[in-house]
Write a protein that holds these residues in place. Sequence first.
Motif, short mmCIF file in Angstrom:
data_model
loop_
_atom_site.label_atom_id
_atom_site.label_comp_id
_atom_site.label_asym_id
_atom_site.label_seq_id
_atom_site.Cartn_x
_atom_site.Cartn_y
_atom_site.Cartn_z
N MET A 1 0.84 -1.18 0.00
CA MET A 1 0.00 0.00 0.00
C MET A 1 0.89 1.24 0.00
SD MET A 1 -2.96 1.08 2.79
CE MET A 1 -4.10 -0.20 2.32
N ARG A 2 0.54 2.20 -0.84
CA ARG A 2 1.29 3.45 -0.91
C ARG A 2 1.19 4.20 0.42
NH1 ARG A 2 -2.24 5.08 -5.18
NH2 ARG A 2 -2.38 6.98 -3.98
N ALA A 3 2.18 5.04 0.67
CA ALA A 3 2.24 5.77 1.94
C ALA A 3 1.01 6.68 2.11
CB ALA A 3 3.52 6.59 2.02
N ASP A 4 0.58 7.36 1.05
CA ASP A 4 -0.58 8.25 1.18
C ASP A 4 -1.87 7.46 1.40
OD1 ASP A 4 -0.41 7.30 -1.46
OD2 ASP A 4 -1.45 9.06 -2.27
N ALA A 5 -1.98 6.30 0.76
CA ALA A 5 -3.15 5.45 0.96
C ALA A 5 -3.17 4.91 2.39
CB ALA A 5 -3.16 4.31 -0.05
N ARG A 6 -2.00 4.53 2.90
CA ARG A 6 -1.90 4.04 4.29
C ARG A 6 -2.29 5.16 5.26
NH1 ARG A 6 -2.08 -0.23 7.15
NH2 ARG A 6 -0.76 -1.31 5.69
N LYS A 7 -1.83 6.38 4.98
CA LYS A 7 -2.15 7.51 5.85
C LYS A 7 -3.66 7.77 5.84
CE LYS A 7 -1.14 12.39 6.53
NZ LYS A 7 -0.48 13.58 6.02
N ASN A 8 -4.29 7.72 4.67
CA ASN A 8 -5.73 7.92 4.58
C ASN A 8 -6.49 6.82 5.32
OD1 ASN A 8 -5.38 10.20 3.02
ND2 ASN A 8 -5.66 9.12 1.08
N ARG A 9 -6.04 5.58 5.16
CA ARG A 9 -6.68 4.45 5.84
C ARG A 9 -6.56 4.60 7.35
NH1 ARG A 9 -5.86 -0.74 7.78
NH2 ARG A 9 -7.31 -2.30 7.01
N ASP A 10 -5.38 4.96 7.82
CA ASP A 10 -5.18 5.16 9.26
C ASP A 10 -6.05 6.28 9.80
OD1 ASP A 10 -3.36 3.08 9.21
OD2 ASP A 10 -1.58 4.38 9.29
N HIS A 11 -6.18 7.36 9.01
CA HIS A 11 -7.04 8.48 9.42
C HIS A 11 -8.49 8.02 9.54
CE1 HIS A 11 -8.80 12.44 9.73
NE2 HIS A 11 -9.50 12.22 8.63
N LEU A 12 -8.95 7.24 8.57
CA LEU A 12 -10.32 6.73 8.61
C LEU A 12 -10.54 5.85 9.84
CD1 LEU A 12 -10.85 5.85 4.84
CD2 LEU A 12 -12.01 7.67 6.14
N LEU A 13 -9.55 5.02 10.16
CA LEU A 13 -9.67 4.15 11.33
C LEU A 13 -9.72 4.95 12.63
CD1 LEU A 13 -7.36 1.16 10.36
CD2 LEU A 13 -9.86 1.16 10.61
N THR A 14 -8.90 6.00 12.71
CA THR A 14 -8.90 6.85 13.90
C THR A 14 -10.26 7.52 14.09
OG1 THR A 14 -6.53 7.25 13.69
CG2 THR A 14 -7.79 8.85 14.98
N VAL A 15 -10.78 8.08 13.01
CA VAL A 15 -12.07 8.75 13.07
C VAL A 15 -13.18 7.75 13.38
CG1 VAL A 15 -13.78 10.01 11.69
CG2 VAL A 15 -11.36 10.66 11.58
N ALA A 16 -13.14 6.59 12.73
CA ALA A 16 -14.16 5.56 12.97
C ALA A 16 -14.11 5.08 14.41
CB ALA A 16 -13.96 4.40 12.01
N GLY A 17 -12.92 4.90 14.95
CA GLY A 17 -12.79 4.46 16.33
C GLY A 17 -13.44 5.44 17.29
N ALA A 18 -13.20 6.73 17.07
CA ALA A 18 -13.81 7.75 17.93
C ALA A 18 -15.33 7.75 17.77
CB ALA A 18 -13.25 9.12 17.59
N ALA A 19 -15.81 7.64 16.54
CA ALA A 19 -17.26 7.67 16.29
C ALA A 19 -17.94 6.45 16.90
CB ALA A 19 -17.53 7.74 14.79
N ILE A 20 -17.35 5.29 16.73
CA ILE A 20 -17.94 4.06 17.27
C ILE A 20 -17.86 4.07 18.80
CG2 ILE A 20 -17.70 1.55 17.39
CD1 ILE A 20 -16.87 1.68 14.40
N GLY A 21 -16.77 4.59 19.33
CA GLY A 21 -16.64 4.70 20.78
C GLY A 21 -17.72 5.59 21.38
N GLU A 22 -18.10 6.63 20.67
CA GLU A 22 -19.12 7.56 21.16
C GLU A 22 -20.54 7.06 20.92
OE1 GLU A 22 -18.43 11.24 19.12
OE2 GLU A 22 -16.37 11.39 19.88
N GLN A 23 -20.79 6.56 19.71
CA GLN A 23 -22.15 6.26 19.30
C GLN A 23 -22.45 4.77 19.16
OE1 GLN A 23 -23.41 8.56 15.89
NE2 GLN A 23 -22.09 10.26 16.47
N GLY A 24 -21.44 3.94 19.24
CA GLY A 24 -21.65 2.51 19.06
C GLY A 24 -21.49 2.10 17.60
N VAL A 25 -21.57 0.81 17.37
CA VAL A 25 -21.31 0.28 16.02
C VAL A 25 -22.39 0.63 15.02
CG1 VAL A 25 -19.85 -1.61 16.80
CG2 VAL A 25 -22.31 -1.98 16.54
N ASP A 26 -23.51 1.16 15.47
CA ASP A 26 -24.58 1.53 14.55
C ASP A 26 -24.41 2.93 13.97
OD1 ASP A 26 -25.87 -0.91 14.80
OD2 ASP A 26 -27.02 -0.25 16.55
#
Length: 193
Positions: A1-26
Motif C-alpha cells: 500500500m502506498r504511503a498516502d493510501a496508508r495515511k488515509n486508511r489510518d485516518h479513517l480508522l482513527t475517526v471511525a474508532g472515535a465515532a464508534i466509541g461515542e455512538q456505538g457500532v450503529d
Amino acid sequence: MRADARKNRDHLLTVAGAAIGEQGVDVSMRDIARRADVGLATLLRHFPTREALLDALLHTSFDELTAKASALETDDSPGDALVSWLRDCVGWTTEYRGAVVLMAAAIADPESALHASCVTLRAAGARLLTRAQAAGLARADIDGDDLFALVEALAWIGDQRALSPRADHLFDVVAGAILTSTASGDAEGGTRS
C-alpha cells in the motif's frame, strides 16, 4: 500500500474508532465519512462493509488478546490464567458499544469480515479453558463456544447503561461458575474488586 493510501486508511480508522466509541457500532458510515472529511465512496473503497471497518479497527486488539492467551498457557495457575484472559476479553469488547452483537453474529457466519478474527479469539480462549479443565480447575461441561458466548453475554451487560454498574459483580459470579469449587474460592479472592 502506498504511503498516502496508508495515511488515509489510518485516518479513517482513527475517526471511525472515535465515532464508534461515542455512538456505538450503529453509527452510520456516512457520518464516519463526514467526520473524516471524505466522501462515502472513499470510505467504502477502503472498507466496503461495516464489518470490514470493524475488523480493521479491532484487528490489533484481537491479536493482543490472542497473544495474551498464548502467553498465559504457561502460567502456573490455569484457573487464574483463564479468569485473567476472560476479564481482559470482556473489558476489551465493551470498548466499542455494540461490537459484541456483530461478533456474536460473525462467529456463525463464515462470510463475515469478522469471522476469522472471532474464530481465532474463540480458539485462544478454548485452549485456556481446556488447560484449566485438564488441571481439574474448570467445569468439564463447557467448551470454547460456551466461553465465547459468556464473553458476549458479559460484554452485553457492560454495554447496557442500567446494568453496567453490576458488570464486575456479575463477571465474578460467572467466573466462579466456570471454575470448579476448588478453584472458585481462589478466583473469588483474586477477581473481586
